[in-house]
Each structure stands twice: as C-alpha cells, then as structure tokens.
Design a protein around this motif. Structure first.
Motif, PDB file in Angstrom:
ATOM      1  N   GLY A  27       0.820  -1.207   0.000  1.00  0.00           N
ATOM      2  CA  GLY A  27       0.000   0.000   0.000  1.00  0.00           C
ATOM      3  C   GLY A  27       0.850   1.252   0.000  1.00  0.00           C
ATOM      4  O   GLY A  27       0.582   2.225  -0.726  1.00  0.00           O
ATOM      5  N   PHE A  28       1.901   1.247   0.810  1.00  0.00           N
ATOM      6  CA  PHE A  28       2.869   2.346   0.870  1.00  0.00           C
ATOM      7  C   PHE A  28       3.485   2.570  -0.511  1.00  0.00           C
ATOM      8  O   PHE A  28       3.580   3.712  -0.989  1.00  0.00           O
ATOM      9  CB  PHE A  28       3.950   1.968   1.886  1.00  0.00           C
ATOM     10  N   LEU A  29       3.884   1.487  -1.169  1.00  0.00           N
ATOM     11  CA  LEU A  29       4.547   1.555  -2.473  1.00  0.00           C
ATOM     12  C   LEU A  29       3.649   2.187  -3.536  1.00  0.00           C
ATOM     13  O   LEU A  29       4.068   3.080  -4.290  1.00  0.00           O
ATOM     14  CB  LEU A  29       4.952   0.141  -2.898  1.00  0.00           C
ATOM     15  N   SER A  54      -3.710   0.828   5.196  1.00  0.00           N
ATOM     16  CA  SER A  54      -2.949   1.478   6.278  1.00  0.00           C
ATOM     17  C   SER A  54      -1.589   1.936   5.782  1.00  0.00           C
ATOM     18  O   SER A  54      -1.113   3.028   6.134  1.00  0.00           O
ATOM     19  CB  SER A  54      -2.780   0.509   7.453  1.00  0.00           C
ATOM     20  N   GLY A  55      -0.939   1.110   4.973  1.00  0.00           N
ATOM     21  CA  GLY A  55       0.357   1.490   4.401  1.00  0.00           C
ATOM     22  C   GLY A  55       0.249   2.716   3.527  1.00  0.00           C
ATOM     23  O   GLY A  55       1.125   3.598   3.546  1.00  0.00           O
ATOM     24  N   LEU A  80      -6.598   9.028   9.631  1.00  0.00           N
ATOM     25  CA  LEU A  80      -7.105   7.919   8.830  1.00  0.00           C
ATOM     26  C   LEU A  80      -6.392   6.615   9.167  1.00  0.00           C
ATOM     27  O   LEU A  80      -7.008   5.541   9.237  1.00  0.00           O
ATOM     28  CB  LEU A  80      -6.930   8.254   7.344  1.00  0.00           C
ATOM     29  N   TRP A  81      -5.108   6.717   9.387  1.00  0.00           N
ATOM     30  CA  TRP A  81      -4.277   5.570   9.738  1.00  0.00           C
ATOM     31  C   TRP A  81      -4.774   4.924  11.035  1.00  0.00           C
ATOM     32  O   TRP A  81      -4.877   3.707  11.154  1.00  0.00           O
ATOM     33  CB  TRP A  81      -2.853   6.085   9.859  1.00  0.00           C
ATOM     34  N   GLY A  82      -5.142   5.738  12.021  1.00  0.00           N
ATOM     35  CA  GLY A  82      -5.680   5.224  13.270  1.00  0.00           C
ATOM     36  C   GLY A  82      -7.003   4.500  13.059  1.00  0.00           C
ATOM     37  O   GLY A  82      -7.253   3.437  13.649  1.00  0.00           O
ATOM     38  N   ILE A  83      -7.881   5.062  12.219  1.00  0.00           N
ATOM     39  CA  ILE A  83      -9.165   4.426  11.923  1.00  0.00           C
ATOM     40  C   ILE A  83      -8.948   3.055  11.284  1.00  0.00           C
ATOM     41  O   ILE A  83      -9.616   2.062  11.631  1.00  0.00           O
ATOM     42  CB  ILE A  83     -10.000   5.317  10.987  1.00  0.00           C
TER      43      ILE A  83
END
Length: 542
Positions: free
Chosen positions: A138-140, A189-190, A165-168
């Motif tokens: 996802g990060f990539l 999440s990434g 958003l990351w926390g959700i």
C-alpha cells in the motif's frame, strides 16, 4: 562583435543544461532560473531579476522579502537561539509523538502474533509474512501520489489527516475475520502512512539548517525507541485484559484510537511552514527563513516543475539513495515483524516477551542520540563531512548482532537476547541516511520526487525482508540472519562509493566557481527554487 546569448548562473557545471533556444530560455526562466544577457566572451553573471523570479515560481520564502536587500534581517545570535528554541518546542514534540506511534503501529502485528492472531484467523504457510508485506505494498502504490500532494497541500494538515485515517484503519484491523480482509486493511494502512517520513524530511528542510538537521531528526527519531519501549509496556498491559475480545483485538483498538486523536491534534496545531507559522510573528518568520539561506535548498514551492522531475530521475544520486534505502530496510522488514517471535523462541512467556522490548527500545534511543551528537561534535570540530563514517560505525553492532543470532547456540539465551538488542543500532544509521537525503537535494519538486523514489526503496526492502524469515526456520531464522548480513555488508560498499561521488562533485563545483569572474550571490540563489545541479553555490554533505 559576437551576438549575445542566454545563459544561466550555472553555466559550466557538469550535467547542467544550457538552453539553446529562446523558447527553452523562457521555460527555464519560468521555473526559477535567472537568465541574463551575456556575450560569448564573458563569464556567466547573475542578473538583477528579483521581481521576475518572484513572479516566476521562485521559493515561497520570497513572499516575506519585497526586495533582495531585505533578506538580511539584522538580529543577534541570542535572538536566533531563542527563535530556534521556540521552533524546537513546537516541531520536535509533535513529530516525536508521531514517530512513537509509527513504531508502535509497525509492531502491533508482531504483538498480535504472540497474542494469538495466527491461530484465530487460521493463518498458514507464508500468510503472516504476506500480512507484514501488504502494509508496504500500500505504501509503495501511494508513495508518488502522496509526495505530489505534499507539495500541493498544507503539509501539517495533510500529515494530520493521514495519521487520523491511519488510526481508523488500525481499529478496523480488529474487525478482520480472515486473512484476505486483514491484508486489504493493512495495504490501506500502508497507503495512509506513505506521507509520514517524506513529510518529516520536508519539514526538517523547512525549519533547520543542514548542520541542525541530523540532530533534530535524531531527536524525533529517538521516539522510535520510546515507541518500542512503550509498545512493550502497553503490550504487557493489554495482555492482562480479561475481556470478551482476544488480546490482539484490544491491541489494534487502543493504539488506533490514540493515533486518530493525535491526528486531530496535528491538524489543529502543526504549522505548515515558517512562512505562515502561527506561533511566530512577522519578524521571527523572516529570521527563521533568512537563517536557512546557507542551506541553498529553499523552503517550499507549490508549483510542480517538470524539468526538476526529469533531473531527479537522471541524477545518479537519486538511485544511490534508492539502493541504500532497499539495503537498509530489508533487515528492518524482517526484524520489526519477527522480533517478538525470536524473543519468545528464547523460552520466555508471552507477557515477558513483551517486556523484553523495553531494553531494546532504550538501546535504540541511546544509539540514535549518541550517533547524531557525536557526528555533530566531530564534524564541527574537524570542519569535515563525517556523516557516512558514522553511518558505517553504527552499522557494526547490527552486523555483530546478526552474526550472533546466526551462530550462538540456542541454549545461550541471554547472549542471544543481547545480540537481538544490537540489531537496533541500524536505526541510528538510518537517521543519518535521511539527513543525506535532506541535505543533498535542492529544488522543491526535485526534493519531492527524490523523497518518493527513496521511499520506494524503503517499501521494497520492507516488502521482501519478511520473506527471508521462513516459518519452518522459527525461531532462529537462519536465512533471515544471512539476509541481514548480506544487506549491511553491501551497504558498506555502496556508502563508500557514494561518498567518493559526492566528494568529486564538490571539488568540481569549487573549480568552476573559482574560475568565474562575477560569482552569483548566495542569498539570491538560496531562494530561487534552483536544484542542486543548477546552483553553483550548492555543496553536498556526506
């Protein structure tokens, strides 16, 4: 008499394009390079183009200075020190808490593993490895788009929104019923975290001089160690909860809720730039910007410049940093996700395993702080570039630790635990690697693109790292230890080559500048949104 031609202030520098047509000159002028009239017999000169450069997408810092002579804001050293302390009291705490959450988040899956997530979701074969890697897929995918948005949007608010958003999404992981659902949520999440480190790199370049950057990055990156220690204590506490839900679900819910709350705090209070900072008055903003002229990297520019994108892609330095990031983060991808499993393999209980992360986090914090302060002390005293030497020095404990985990017999659990703790020293080396990215790239679009490519390497390393830790080799993971050793030994060779490359670039720039009759004013080049290859006053740090 020869016909006049157009030139830039960087004529003669290797790798710098000199426009050959009027159209090209107009394009370069519109992107912040000062063109001037010059005969072929003359040396390059810097034209009086202050107003034009402001209209032509120069750095946002120019909005604070109506005239070029205004850049010098008379102030005392004590006044600047008070200003830096004021900046530190706002920037350092906000980013430190963020970094603590980052590392706590990265280890939630590791804690969930010892709290029973593999059994509850019926994970088999390499599925746990895939869950570790899906975060970085996802990060990539989102790395380039999020870096472009960082250039366009207010950086503090965009960072805060992503952390919210990351926390959700972290909370949502508690509701996963199977491997596929959890894999999708982890990929999302990434993507939400993809803006984090690039944003911090841009923030460091906006607020601090190049000398100050390693220490400040080290200060907030030290929170990684505190995050590991705090995560261990939280894991211990969560392990004591006797509720209706499995312990691993409480891990995701509690940490996700705290992350979302912190995201709201950042949206409200983290300043977007020194040019608009809420906690500074107008004079303080001007001093905050003026003192960064020595960086020759500017503050910020909201206009995407295609030629800087092309230059970043063609620059060998960009790909050195990409490879360096891959090599640094392949070991991290394994050890951060399998650390608790390795410790549990020493014979400790689940709750004691969580507590064993506390000294590991403390060692990381001490490593980072000692690394950045020793580097600053020796570089200032010797007036030489020392960053790469200290990166190499702080890779040594990691290499020793990996050798120990590979060869020390499993019966010697205290020795093996010490070897595991030594693997944390790579975090100190990575702090100085980040400072190489910040200090050696100029031109805002080029910085954004270089950051994105560097963090693509970060993703690649973290994606492939877990797959060297084979389930059938648990808990010793012999292949995983060999992957760590290979990466760090290769990294040493790459760093020595990189240092030689930057040293040669600086010597060539000194030669070119010494041959110029009229040398460009460093105050003017500092905020022209020039790239490092365009700016004859720029020098690399290594």
């Amino acid at each position: 008499m020869r016909n006049p031609r157009r030139s830039t202030i960087t004529d003669g520098l290797p790798g710098v394009h000199v426009p050959s047509t009027e159209d090209e000159v107009h394009h370069d002028f519109a992107t912040g390079v000062w063109p001037i009239e010059q005969t072929a017999d003359e040396e390059p000169l810097l034209g009086n183009s202050w107003v034009s450069s402001r209209r032509s997408n120069g750095d946002d810092a120019l909005t604070l200075f109506p005239n070029p002579e205004d850049i010098h804001v008379p102030h005392t050293e004590e006044e600047e020190q008070r200003l830096v302390r004021k900046i530190d009291l706002v920037i350092i705490p906000y980013l430190s808490v963020c970094y603590a959450f980052f590392y706590i988040d990265k280890t939630t899956l590791s804690y969930a593993a010892i709290f029973g997530i593999r059994e509850d979701l019926h994970l088999v074969g390499n599925q746990y490895n895939w869950l570790s890697s899906m975060f970085y897929f996802g990060f990539l995918v989102w790395a380039f788009p999020t870096n472009l948005l960082l250039q366009r949007l207010p950086i503090g608010k965009y960072l805060g929104f992503n952390i919210f958003l990351w926390g959700i999404l972290l909370i949502a992981q508690a509701g996963a019923k199977n491997f596929m659902t959890l894999a999708i949520i982890r990929a999302l999440s990434g993507a939400a975290e993809a803006c984090a480190d690039p944003a911090f790199i841009l923030i460091a370049s906006m607020w601090y001089t190049r000398r100050q950057q390693p220490i400040r990055i080290g200060l907030w990156y030290t929170a990684n160690g505190f995050g590991i220690a705090l995560g261990g204590l939280m894991g211990y506490g969560i392990g004591q909860i006797k509720g209706k839900l499995p312990s691993w679900k409480y891990e995701f819910i509690i940490i996700g809720s705290l992350c979302s709350l912190w995201g709201i705090v950042l949206i409200l209070f983290l300043p977007d730039s020194p040019v608009t900072a809420w906690m500074l008055n107008n004079r303080e903003r001007r001093i905050a910007v003026e003192r960064l002229a020595e960086n020759q990297t500017g503050i910020e520019n909201k206009h995407f410049k295609r030629y800087q994108l092309i230059e970043a892609i063609k620059d060998p330095k960009t790909w050195f940093l990409f490879l360096l990031s891959v090599l640094q983060n392949t070991p991290n991808g394994g050890i951060s996700n399998f650390g608790t499993i390795i410790i549990q393999g020493f014979g400790f209980s689940t709750v004691v395993t969580t507590l064993m992360q506390v000294p590991y986090g403390a060692f990381i914090s001490v490593s980072i702080l000692s690394c950045v302060y020793l580097n600053d002390y020796f570089s200032t005293r010797a007036k030489k570039n020392t960053r790469i030497w200290f990166i190499l020095l702080y890779l040594m404990p990691n290499i020793v630790g990996a050798f120990g985990l590979r060869y020390v017999p499993t019966g010697h659990r205290v020795t093996r635990l010490c070897c595991y703790h030594l693997t944390g020293s790579y975090n100190a080396a990575f702090v100085l690697v980040l400072s190489l990215v910040i200090g050696n790239t100029a031109g805002h679009t080029k910085k954004v693109v270089t950051n994105a490519i560097m963090f693509l390497g970060y993703c690649v390393g973290n994606i492939v790292g877990p797959f060297f830790f084979k389930p059938e080799q648990q808990p010793t993971y012999s292949l995983g230890m060999w992957s760590m050793l290979f990466c760090h030994l290769t990294e040493i060779v790459l760093l020595l080559v990189f240092r030689e490359h930057l040293d040669r670039e600086n010597k060539e720039r000194d030669r070119v500048k010494s041959s110029m009759n009229d040398r460009p004013d460093s105050d003017l080049t500092a905020f022209g949104d020039l790239t490092d290859k365009e700016n004859v006053n720029f020098r690399y740090v290594y």
